[in-house]
Design a protein around this motif. Structure first.
Motif, PDB file in Angstrom:
ATOM      1  N   LYS A  92      -1.960  12.623 -63.984  1.00 20.70           N
ATOM      2  CA  LYS A  92      -2.237  12.392 -62.647  1.00 20.70           C
ATOM      3  C   LYS A  92      -1.802  10.866 -62.121  1.00 20.70           C
ATOM      4  CE  LYS A  92      -4.902  12.633 -58.213  1.00 20.70           C
ATOM      5  NZ  LYS A  92      -3.522  12.460 -57.723  1.00 20.70           N
ATOM      6  N   ARG A  93      -1.942   9.997 -62.829  1.00 18.07           N
ATOM      7  CA  ARG A  93      -1.499   8.742 -62.497  1.00 18.07           C
ATOM      8  C   ARG A  93       0.045   8.523 -62.678  1.00 18.07           C
ATOM      9  NH1 ARG A  93      -4.907   4.451 -66.074  1.00 18.07           N
ATOM     10  NH2 ARG A  93      -6.936   5.145 -65.696  1.00 18.07           N
ATOM     11  N   ILE A  94       0.773   9.188 -63.527  1.00 14.00           N
ATOM     12  CA  ILE A  94       2.006   9.190 -64.037  1.00 14.00           C
ATOM     13  C   ILE A  94       2.764   9.850 -62.587  1.00 14.00           C
ATOM     14  CG2 ILE A  94       3.940   9.810 -65.433  1.00 14.00           C
ATOM     15  CD1 ILE A  94       1.894   9.295 -67.512  1.00 14.00           C
ATOM     16  N   ALA A  95       2.276  11.126 -62.395  1.00 12.67           N
ATOM     17  CA  ALA A  95       2.596  11.919 -61.402  1.00 12.67           C
ATOM     18  C   ALA A  95       2.770  11.056 -59.862  1.00 12.67           C
ATOM     19  CB  ALA A  95       1.945  13.109 -61.187  1.00 12.67           C
ATOM     20  N   THR A 113       9.587  17.533 -70.624  1.00  9.03           N
ATOM     21  CA  THR A 113       8.739  16.616 -70.224  1.00  9.03           C
ATOM     22  C   THR A 113       9.303  14.868 -70.646  1.00  9.03           C
ATOM     23  OG1 THR A 113       6.860  17.788 -69.915  1.00  9.03           O
ATOM     24  CG2 THR A 113       6.280  15.408 -70.006  1.00  9.03           C
ATOM     25  N   GLN A 114       9.552  15.097 -71.657  1.00  7.70           N
ATOM     26  CA  GLN A 114      10.109  13.819 -72.413  1.00  7.70           C
ATOM     27  C   GLN A 114      11.396  13.206 -71.394  1.00  7.70           C
ATOM     28  OE1 GLN A 114       9.582  16.374 -74.435  1.00  7.70           O
ATOM     29  NE2 GLN A 114       7.500  15.400 -74.880  1.00  7.70           N
ATOM     30  N   GLU A 115      12.342  14.206 -71.261  1.00  3.64           N
ATOM     31  CA  GLU A 115      13.702  13.672 -70.459  1.00  3.64           C
ATOM     32  C   GLU A 115      13.385  13.494 -69.106  1.00  3.64           C
ATOM     33  OE1 GLU A 115      15.674  17.596 -71.295  1.00  3.64           O
ATOM     34  OE2 GLU A 115      16.755  17.013 -73.247  1.00  3.64           O
ATOM     35  N   ARG A 116      12.383  14.405 -68.402  1.00  2.00           N
ATOM     36  CA  ARG A 116      12.115  14.082 -67.022  1.00  2.00           C
ATOM     37  C   ARG A 116      11.414  12.595 -66.933  1.00  2.00           C
ATOM     38  NH1 ARG A 116       9.645  20.084 -66.164  1.00  2.00           N
ATOM     39  NH2 ARG A 116       8.834  19.607 -68.088  1.00  2.00           N
ATOM     40  N   LEU A 117      10.725  12.104 -67.867  1.00  2.00           N
ATOM     41  CA  LEU A 117       9.916  11.018 -67.691  1.00  2.00           C
ATOM     42  C   LEU A 117      10.916   9.928 -67.926  1.00  2.00           C
ATOM     43  CD1 LEU A 117       6.922  11.267 -70.002  1.00  2.00           C
ATOM     44  CD2 LEU A 117       6.805  10.950 -67.550  1.00  2.00           C
ATOM     45  N   ARG A 118      11.820   9.868 -68.685  1.00  2.00           N
ATOM     46  CA  ARG A 118      13.180   8.869 -68.922  1.00  2.00           C
ATOM     47  C   ARG A 118      13.897   9.044 -67.666  1.00  2.00           C
ATOM     48  NH1 ARG A 118      14.172  11.711 -73.651  1.00  2.00           N
ATOM     49  NH2 ARG A 118      12.689  11.237 -75.162  1.00  2.00           N
ATOM     50  N   ALA A 130       1.335   3.874 -75.560  1.00  2.00           N
ATOM     51  CA  ALA A 130       1.055   5.092 -75.083  1.00  2.00           C
ATOM     52  C   ALA A 130       2.065   5.487 -74.301  1.00  2.00           C
ATOM     53  CB  ALA A 130      -0.400   5.049 -74.199  1.00  2.00           C
ATOM     54  N   TYR A 131       2.728   4.847 -73.255  1.00  2.00           N
ATOM     55  CA  TYR A 131       3.854   5.240 -72.469  1.00  2.00           C
ATOM     56  C   TYR A 131       5.004   5.602 -73.359  1.00  2.00           C
ATOM     57  CZ  TYR A 131       6.886   6.220 -68.997  1.00  2.00           C
ATOM     58  OH  TYR A 131       7.887   6.963 -67.949  1.00  2.00           O
ATOM     59  N   ILE A 132       5.271   4.954 -74.402  1.00  2.00           N
ATOM     60  CA  ILE A 132       6.360   5.169 -75.205  1.00  2.00           C
ATOM     61  C   ILE A 132       6.174   6.507 -76.067  1.00  2.00           C
ATOM     62  CG2 ILE A 132       7.599   4.519 -77.326  1.00  2.00           C
ATOM     63  CD1 ILE A 132       7.343   1.491 -76.123  1.00  2.00           C
ATOM     64  N   LYS A 133       4.927   6.750 -76.404  1.00  2.00           N
ATOM     65  CA  LYS A 133       4.568   7.932 -77.141  1.00  2.00           C
ATOM     66  C   LYS A 133       4.692   9.258 -76.290  1.00  2.00           C
ATOM     67  CE  LYS A 133       1.763   5.803 -80.830  1.00  2.00           C
ATOM     68  NZ  LYS A 133       0.519   5.566 -81.485  1.00  2.00           N
ATOM     69  N   TYR A 134       4.471   8.999 -74.949  1.00  2.00           N
ATOM     70  CA  TYR A 134       4.719  10.299 -74.219  1.00  2.00           C
ATOM     71  C   TYR A 134       6.196  10.350 -73.814  1.00  2.00           C
ATOM     72  CZ  TYR A 134      -0.198   8.701 -72.664  1.00  2.00           C
ATOM     73  OH  TYR A 134      -1.598   8.442 -72.492  1.00  2.00           O
ATOM     74  N   GLU A 135       6.989   9.333 -73.861  1.00  2.00           N
ATOM     75  CA  GLU A 135       8.151   9.680 -73.485  1.00  2.00           C
ATOM     76  C   GLU A 135       8.916  10.282 -74.761  1.00  2.00           C
ATOM     77  OE1 GLU A 135      11.206   6.621 -72.185  1.00  2.00           O
ATOM     78  OE2 GLU A 135      10.177   6.810 -70.173  1.00  2.00           O
ATOM     79  N   ASN A 136       8.561   9.938 -75.693  1.00  2.00           N
ATOM     80  CA  ASN A 136       8.929  10.439 -76.977  1.00  2.00           C
ATOM     81  C   ASN A 136       8.542  11.780 -77.516  1.00  2.00           C
ATOM     82  OD1 ASN A 136      10.890   8.144 -77.467  1.00  2.00           O
ATOM     83  ND2 ASN A 136       9.470   6.986 -78.619  1.00  2.00           N
ATOM     84  N   GLY A 137       7.225  12.137 -77.107  1.00  2.00           N
ATOM     85  CA  GLY A 137       6.807  13.534 -77.134  1.00  2.00           C
ATOM     86  C   GLY A 137       5.828  13.546 -78.275  1.00  2.00           C
ATOM     87  N   GLN A 138       5.542  12.375 -78.819  1.00  2.00           N
ATOM     88  CA  GLN A 138       4.521  11.976 -80.008  1.00  2.00           C
ATOM     89  C   GLN A 138       3.191  12.337 -79.522  1.00  2.00           C
ATOM     90  OE1 GLN A 138       5.902   8.219 -80.889  1.00  2.00           O
ATOM     91  NE2 GLN A 138       7.136   9.074 -82.682  1.00  2.00           N
ATOM     92  N   ARG A 139       2.737  12.125 -78.103  1.00  2.00           N
ATOM     93  CA  ARG A 139       1.480  12.263 -77.684  1.00  2.00           C
ATOM     94  C   ARG A 139       1.603  12.778 -76.489  1.00  2.00           C
ATOM     95  NH1 ARG A 139      -2.119   6.692 -77.292  1.00  2.00           N
ATOM     96  NH2 ARG A 139      -3.717   7.673 -76.004  1.00  2.00           N
ATOM     97  N   THR A 140       0.623  13.641 -76.139  1.00  2.00           N
ATOM     98  CA  THR A 140       0.450  14.125 -74.547  1.00  2.00           C
ATOM     99  C   THR A 140      -0.798  13.417 -73.778  1.00  2.00           C
ATOM    100  OG1 THR A 140       0.819  16.245 -75.237  1.00  2.00           O
ATOM    101  CG2 THR A 140      -0.108  16.188 -73.148  1.00  2.00           C
ATOM    102  N   PRO A 141      -0.441  13.024 -72.776  1.00  2.00           N
ATOM    103  CA  PRO A 141      -1.602  12.271 -71.959  1.00  2.00           C
ATOM    104  C   PRO A 141      -2.836  12.914 -71.613  1.00  2.00           C
ATOM    105  CG  PRO A 141       0.412  12.615 -70.579  1.00  2.00           C
ATOM    106  CD  PRO A 141       0.757  13.223 -71.917  1.00  2.00           C
ATOM    107  N   ARG A 142      -3.906  12.464 -71.305  1.00  7.00           N
ATOM    108  CA  ARG A 142      -4.816  13.340 -70.743  1.00  7.00           C
ATOM    109  C   ARG A 142      -4.670  13.388 -69.377  1.00  7.00           C
ATOM    110  NH1 ARG A 142      -8.980   8.527 -71.966  1.00  7.00           N
ATOM    111  NH2 ARG A 142      -7.572   7.845 -70.459  1.00  7.00           N
TER     112      ARG A 142
END
Length: 64
Positions: A48-51, A5-10, A31-43
């Protein structure tokens, strides 16, 4: 799309800054940086917003 997921976001973010993407999605940059780094999973609502922002299916983006 292959990879985590992190690679796909980048990959989807491309040349855009993390700050710009976070602002457009309506979340904090940290928060977005943490999602990209795999430190946190979004609700789910944020997933849905990201997708929607990247115009991809949630399952393609967040299911490994």
């Amino acid at each position: 799309m292959n990879g985590s997921t992190q690679e796909r976001l980048r990959e989807l973010r491309g040349n855009m800054s993390q700050e710009a993407v976070a602002r457009d999605i309506g979340i904090s940059t940290s928060a977005y940086i943490k999602y990209e780094n795999g430190q946190r999973t979004p609700r789910d609502i944020i997933k849905k917003r990201i997708a929607d922002y990247y115009n991809v299916d949630i399952s393609t983006l967040f299911i490994d």
